[in-house]
Design an enzyme around this catalytic site. Structure first.
Site, PDB file in Angstrom:
ATOM      1  N   ARG A  38       0.855  -1.143   0.044  1.00 51.66           N
ATOM      2  CA  ARG A  38       0.117  -0.086  -0.022  1.00 51.66           C
ATOM      3  C   ARG A  38       0.676   1.240  -0.059  1.00 51.66           C
ATOM      4  NH1 ARG A  38      -4.627  -1.622   4.435  1.00 51.66           N
ATOM      5  NH2 ARG A  38      -5.537  -3.287   3.106  1.00 51.66           N
ATOM      6  N   ARG A  42      -3.405   6.348  -0.046  1.00 48.04           N
ATOM      7  CA  ARG A  42      -3.965   7.515   0.875  1.00 48.04           C
ATOM      8  C   ARG A  42      -3.087   8.187   1.493  1.00 48.04           C
ATOM      9  NH1 ARG A  42      -8.550   4.171   3.555  1.00 48.04           N
ATOM     10  NH2 ARG A  42      -6.715   2.610   3.674  1.00 48.04           N
ATOM     11  N   ARG A  51      -6.954  11.610  -7.225  1.00 46.01           N
ATOM     12  CA  ARG A  51      -8.130  10.663  -7.123  1.00 46.01           C
ATOM     13  C   ARG A  51      -9.472  11.659  -6.943  1.00 46.01           C
ATOM     14  NH1 ARG A  51      -9.093   5.983  -4.913  1.00 46.01           N
ATOM     15  NH2 ARG A  51     -11.329   6.697  -5.090  1.00 46.01           N
ATOM     16  N   ASP A  87      -6.896  -3.357  -7.433  1.00 46.37           N
ATOM     17  CA  ASP A  87      -7.772  -3.992  -6.309  1.00 46.37           C
ATOM     18  C   ASP A  87      -8.008  -5.316  -6.586  1.00 46.37           C
ATOM     19  OD1 ASP A  87      -9.400  -2.894  -3.787  1.00 46.37           O
ATOM     20  OD2 ASP A  87     -10.448  -4.352  -4.713  1.00 46.37           O
ATOM     21  N   TYR A 167     -15.029 -12.753   0.377  1.00 50.54           N
ATOM     22  CA  TYR A 167     -15.776 -11.497  -0.225  1.00 50.54           C
ATOM     23  C   TYR A 167     -17.190 -11.835  -1.023  1.00 50.54           C
ATOM     24  CZ  TYR A 167     -12.693  -7.980   1.220  1.00 50.54           C
ATOM     25  OH  TYR A 167     -11.499  -7.083   1.990  1.00 50.54           O
TER      26      TYR A 167
END
Length: 374
Positions: A38, A42, A51, A87, A167
């Protein structure tokens, strides 16, 4: 075996001698390679600015945007590899599954897969339909990225079959994945069918990245830590092996020099397998077909290496929580991780999970500089 195209960064010699690739192949490096899970995202102000107004999955499927996001931390931090920005649910989206990323929550499925009939409906989508045209945004993003990276390798990215299946069954994030584990035991045939399908879908996604130019591949099993060793080996490992079979056959010629002169060797594209909370599963995760095992922050690297028989290159495992501690605390922790990593044949420094969004980017840059100066 399938030989990579001569223009591929590994086959062309651009990344074959890179310290990260060589560490993944079990050769200890004088300077420990480092990158962060990551690392793109962010924690970077340039990412947040880029973004604005774009949904997560749309960003992943915009080649220019995905490439730029992948490159941002390489430029800023000087890490030894880029990790492809995407992702784990992207291959599901490309297969036509109703899935989206809900801000503050994560992946959410329009229709959870909880019965044998649900599995039959989902698996009616043939993974072979995910052809070059379907993966064209991914291929183009990789090509744009490797053109900018030069001799810095790009690592391909995909979710492991169990994490995708979790998921699909849960319908979204879960703390214990109880529905997925229940399906595993209540209807083993449906579970096996679901796992085979997720393996082929995510494996095709990973293969597309490697063929387009990624110099290594990492399979993330974010939720495997919820499984017992028995359940993992019986109900999950075969699918992970199947997923990795999509890239295990990809090879290239590499030149090496020894006392007797130069010779050419056939090497496979390095494969890394990482899971969260998987200390009890490390050996089984290696045996699915990985070259390197990623270790989270819960066990020391020397203990992880012992469990792996001291013969497997390892990756990890700085505790992300320490990134926000005083530098003296972080430095001591990093030194400890590096010293414990010596127990393995080779070591790539990374976090034991992903970069927290509130992390000061300057800390990551300083950490890279510190590791490279040792």
């Amino acid at each position: 075996m399938n030989t990579l195209d001569p223009s591929h960064p590994l086959a062309a010699g651009r990344t074959a001698s890179n310290r990260l690739v060589r560490a993944y192949q079990g050769e200890r490096q004088e300077v420990t390679p480092v990158w962060f899970m990551r690392q793109a995202g962010r924690s970077l102000p340039e990412y947040r600015e880029l973004r604005v107004g774009t949904r997560m999955l749309d960003a992943c499927l915009d080649p220019a945007l995905a490439s730029e996001i992948t490159l941002q931390p390489v430029r800023r931090h000087g890490v030894d590899a880029g990790i492809f920005f995407s992702d784990i649910v992207i291959p599901l989206r490309l297969a036509g599954v109703d899935v989206d990323i809900v801000p503050g929550k994560g992946p959410v499925l329009g229709s959870p897969v909880r019965t044998s009939a649900d599995v039959d409906r989902l698996t009616a989508i043939d993974p072979a339909s995910l052809d070059a045209e379907v993966f064209s945004p991914i291929v183009e993003a990789v090509r744009l990225t490797i053109a900018e990276l030069g001799d810095t390798p790009l690592i391909g990215f995909a979710g492991a079959p169990f994490t995708l299946a979790a998921y699909l069954v849960e319908g979204g994030p879960s703390k214990d994945h109880i529905r997925a584990r229940t399906l595993m035991h209540a209807d083993p045939a449906a579970w096996a069918k679901l796992m085979a399908w997720t393996a082929d879908v995510t494996g095709a996604f990973l293969r597309a990245q490697v063929l387009a130019g990624a110099s290594a591949a990492q399979l993330f099993d974010s939720w495997a830590g919820s499984l017992s060793l028995h359940d993992y080996t019986e109900h999950v490992a075969p699918a992970s092996t199947r997923a990795l079979s999509h890239v295990r056959d990809l090879t290239y010629e590499a030149s090496s020099v020894d006392a007797d002169g130069g010779e050419t060797q056939i090497r496979n594209v390095p494969v890394v397998h990482f899971g969260v909370g998987t200390g009890e599963l490390l050996k089984a995760m290696h045996e699915v077909g990985a070259d390197v095992v990623g270790v989270d922050y819960r066990i020391p690297l020397d203990e992880a290496s012992r469990r792996l028989g001291h013969v497997v290159p390892i990756q990890g495992n700085i505790d992300p929580a320490v990134l926000d501690a005083p530098w003296e605390v972080l430095e001591a922790h990093v030194v400890d991780v590096l010293e414990r990593g010596v127990d393995a044949p080779a070591h790539v420094l990374n976090l034991g999970h992903g970069v927290p969004p509130e992390t000061d980017p300057a800390v990551l840059t300083r950490l890279v500089e510190f590791v490279h100066s040792r």
